[in-house]
Scaffold this motif. Sequence first.
Motif, PDB file in Angstrom:
ATOM      1  N   LYS A 298       0.901  -1.029  -0.617  1.00 11.24           N
ATOM      2  CA  LYS A 298       0.533   0.193  -0.329  1.00 11.24           C
ATOM      3  C   LYS A 298       0.947   1.135   0.120  1.00 11.24           C
ATOM      4  O   LYS A 298       0.587   2.384  -0.487  1.00 11.24           O
ATOM      5  N   VAL A 299       2.110   0.833   0.780  1.00  8.31           N
ATOM      6  CA  VAL A 299       2.419   2.802   0.892  1.00  8.31           C
ATOM      7  C   VAL A 299       3.536   3.075  -0.060  1.00  8.31           C
ATOM      8  O   VAL A 299       4.126   3.101  -0.808  1.00  8.31           O
ATOM      9  N   TYR A 300       4.407   1.469  -0.674  1.00  5.70           N
ATOM     10  CA  TYR A 300       4.916   1.182  -2.182  1.00  5.70           C
ATOM     11  C   TYR A 300       4.069   2.283  -3.184  1.00  5.70           C
ATOM     12  O   TYR A 300       4.918   2.500  -3.680  1.00  5.70           O
ATOM     13  N   ASN A 301       3.102   1.627  -3.225  1.00  8.40           N
ATOM     14  CA  ASN A 301       1.982   1.919  -4.155  1.00  8.40           C
ATOM     15  C   ASN A 301       2.082   3.809  -4.131  1.00  8.40           C
ATOM     16  O   ASN A 301       1.780   4.174  -5.314  1.00  8.40           O
ATOM     17  N   ASN A 302       1.795   4.317  -2.843  1.00  9.49           N
ATOM     18  CA  ASN A 302       1.041   5.393  -2.578  1.00  9.49           C
ATOM     19  C   ASN A 302       2.214   5.930  -2.898  1.00  9.49           C
ATOM     20  O   ASN A 302       2.451   7.318  -3.668  1.00  9.49           O
ATOM     21  N   LEU A 303       3.757   5.915  -2.648  1.00  7.74           N
ATOM     22  CA  LEU A 303       4.661   6.496  -3.059  1.00  7.74           C
ATOM     23  C   LEU A 303       5.330   6.740  -4.367  1.00  7.74           C
ATOM     24  O   LEU A 303       6.190   7.948  -4.174  1.00  7.74           O
ATOM     25  N   THR A 304       4.955   5.219  -4.655  1.00  9.10           N
ATOM     26  CA  THR A 304       5.530   6.031  -6.107  1.00  9.10           C
ATOM     27  C   THR A 304       4.389   6.539  -7.040  1.00  9.10           C
ATOM     28  O   THR A 304       4.560   7.017  -8.168  1.00  9.10           O
ATOM     29  N   LYS A 305       3.207   6.181  -6.792  1.00 10.16           N
ATOM     30  CA  LYS A 305       2.181   7.835  -7.481  1.00 10.16           C
ATOM     31  C   LYS A 305       2.570   8.925  -7.067  1.00 10.16           C
ATOM     32  O   LYS A 305       3.083   9.756  -7.889  1.00 10.16           O
ATOM     33  N   HIS A 307       5.424   9.835  -6.436  1.00  7.65           N
ATOM     34  CA  HIS A 307       6.221  10.219  -6.854  1.00  7.65           C
ATOM     35  C   HIS A 307       6.985  10.358  -8.974  1.00  7.65           C
ATOM     36  O   HIS A 307       7.606  11.869  -9.424  1.00  7.65           O
ATOM     37  N   GLU A 308       5.653   9.400  -9.215  1.00  7.38           N
ATOM     38  CA  GLU A 308       5.273   9.836 -10.915  1.00  7.38           C
ATOM     39  C   GLU A 308       4.620  11.310 -10.710  1.00  7.38           C
ATOM     40  O   GLU A 308       4.644  12.118 -11.877  1.00  7.38           O
ATOM     41  N   LYS A 310       5.309  13.894  -8.272  1.00  6.77           N
ATOM     42  CA  LYS A 310       6.424  15.371  -8.827  1.00  6.77           C
ATOM     43  C   LYS A 310       7.773  15.131  -9.948  1.00  6.77           C
ATOM     44  O   LYS A 310       7.891  16.270 -10.512  1.00  6.77           O
ATOM     45  N   ARG A 311       7.367  14.089 -10.629  1.00  5.14           N
ATOM     46  CA  ARG A 311       8.479  14.291 -11.863  1.00  5.14           C
ATOM     47  C   ARG A 311       7.401  13.351 -13.300  1.00  5.14           C
ATOM     48  O   ARG A 311       7.979  12.236 -13.553  1.00  5.14           O
ATOM     49  N   PRO A 312       6.892  14.093 -13.562  1.00  4.67           N
ATOM     50  CA  PRO A 312       5.865  12.803 -14.412  1.00  4.67           C
ATOM     51  C   PRO A 312       6.555  12.396 -15.527  1.00  4.67           C
ATOM     52  O   PRO A 312       6.541  11.307 -16.363  1.00  4.67           O
ATOM     53  N   GLU A 313       7.890  12.863 -15.931  1.00  5.48           N
ATOM     54  CA  GLU A 313       8.331  12.367 -17.059  1.00  5.48           C
ATOM     55  C   GLU A 313       8.969  10.749 -16.543  1.00  5.48           C
ATOM     56  O   GLU A 313       9.648  10.505 -17.060  1.00  5.48           O
ATOM     57  N   LYS A 314       8.714  10.904 -15.015  1.00  7.48           N
ATOM     58  CA  LYS A 314       9.088   9.033 -15.102  1.00  7.48           C
ATOM     59  C   LYS A 314       8.666   8.220 -14.938  1.00  7.48           C
ATOM     60  O   LYS A 314       8.689   6.811 -14.979  1.00  7.48           O
ATOM     61  N   LYS A 315       6.646   8.178 -15.675  1.00  2.00           N
ATOM     62  CA  LYS A 315       5.981   7.881 -15.582  1.00  2.00           C
ATOM     63  C   LYS A 315       6.140   6.589 -16.486  1.00  2.00           C
ATOM     64  O   LYS A 315       5.919   7.916 -17.618  1.00  2.00           O
ATOM     65  N   GLY A 316       6.394   5.264 -16.640  1.00  2.85           N
ATOM     66  CA  GLY A 316       6.126   4.309 -17.500  1.00  2.85           C
ATOM     67  C   GLY A 316       7.914   4.570 -18.231  1.00  2.85           C
ATOM     68  O   GLY A 316       8.147   3.603 -19.284  1.00  2.85           O
ATOM     69  N   TYR A 325       9.954   4.133  -6.983  1.00  5.47           N
ATOM     70  CA  TYR A 325       9.829   5.440  -6.852  1.00  5.47           C
ATOM     71  C   TYR A 325      11.241   5.881  -6.061  1.00  5.47           C
ATOM     72  O   TYR A 325      10.919   6.897  -5.626  1.00  5.47           O
ATOM     73  N   ARG A 326      12.157   5.373  -6.302  1.00  3.64           N
ATOM     74  CA  ARG A 326      13.572   6.131  -6.631  1.00  3.64           C
ATOM     75  C   ARG A 326      14.100   5.986  -8.274  1.00  3.64           C
ATOM     76  O   ARG A 326      15.630   6.743  -7.988  1.00  3.64           O
ATOM     77  N   ARG A 327      13.768   6.169  -9.088  1.00  5.22           N
ATOM     78  CA  ARG A 327      14.085   6.576 -10.188  1.00  5.22           C
ATOM     79  C   ARG A 327      14.575   7.375 -10.461  1.00  5.22           C
ATOM     80  O   ARG A 327      14.206   8.881  -9.678  1.00  5.22           O
TER      81      ARG A 327
END
Length: 327
Positions: A298-305, A307-308, A310-316, A325-327
């Motif tokens: 749950k926290v992993y998925n929320n943190l990934t979202k 992160h994406e 804040k940094r939309p260029e990282k999505k996908g 979330y550390r990409r």
Amino acid sequence: MGIYFKEEYAKIYELNGDGKVEKFQYEGGDGRVEYLFLKRDIELSEGRYYDITTPYGYGGPLFFPESSEKLTKLISNFREEFESYCKKNKIISEFIRFHPILRNHRFMERYVKTINAGATVYIDLSSEEEILLNMKRTCRKSIKRSMEKGFKAEMDNSNQAWDKFIDLYYMTMNKNNAENYYYFPREYFENMRALLRERALIFKTTYKDKVVSAILVLAGEDGIHGHLHATDPEYYRESPNNILIYTVALWGLKNGYKTFHLGGGYGGAEDTLFKFKSSFNKNGALEFYIGEKIHDHKVYNNLTKLHEKKRPEKKGENLEFFPLYRR
């Protein structure tokens, strides 16, 4: 115990800002386990969380069973206690770089996602004959040619040798367009010398009194590791690293070490760097595995979202990276 499993080694990366060194230990009637890692802070609005990772290099849990029959039970009991530790300490994810020589990934396949991340190469230090026999012919010829031209290789752990190695290392990183992380600051090398002392060694190749290549070697109990390499770009065509690696191997043999681990290619790929290392042992490829585990989905998925967002260029992008979330 290998050098990468020592707390002094991990401390270098704590001082580098990579996380806080922690060692989880399990002990019971079936044996004991030691697991060294870096614990990294993650600040969220709902509180502080953490993730853990192997310090740069190779590591993972070390298992010391009372007997071979008790190994399976030892692994199971260790992992059960470790899962509880992660839950109690709000650890979101776990990333492991397993040791290719120890092959400790075999004991964790039921408990973490293990991924073959490529191959590394080692040199068997059983004898000088074995070292030469395992080399590819082109490698032996390159060493002979370097000697005939006047290239010389030796260990030199002086302050001047370390300074020259660091300069060459930055030149090498520039040539390879390395990621920022690998431009270790000078304090990193100073900390390594202070913490590892005689276990951190510089070997260099010289030509007409000029240092043209060097390697930072880390020494454990049974094996030595080529940790970081550096070469003057002007001398790449002269292959100064062949005589350098050969000299380190002979030093390792003379000092009672069993293996000289060279590492792999860039990012685990079988590229030109891997092919170069393979020339020192045509039978020396070792599979390198990493391990991934999400402890709190749950926290992993929320943190990934988050992160994406804040940094939309990282999505996908770079979806195989872990944790995302550390990409």
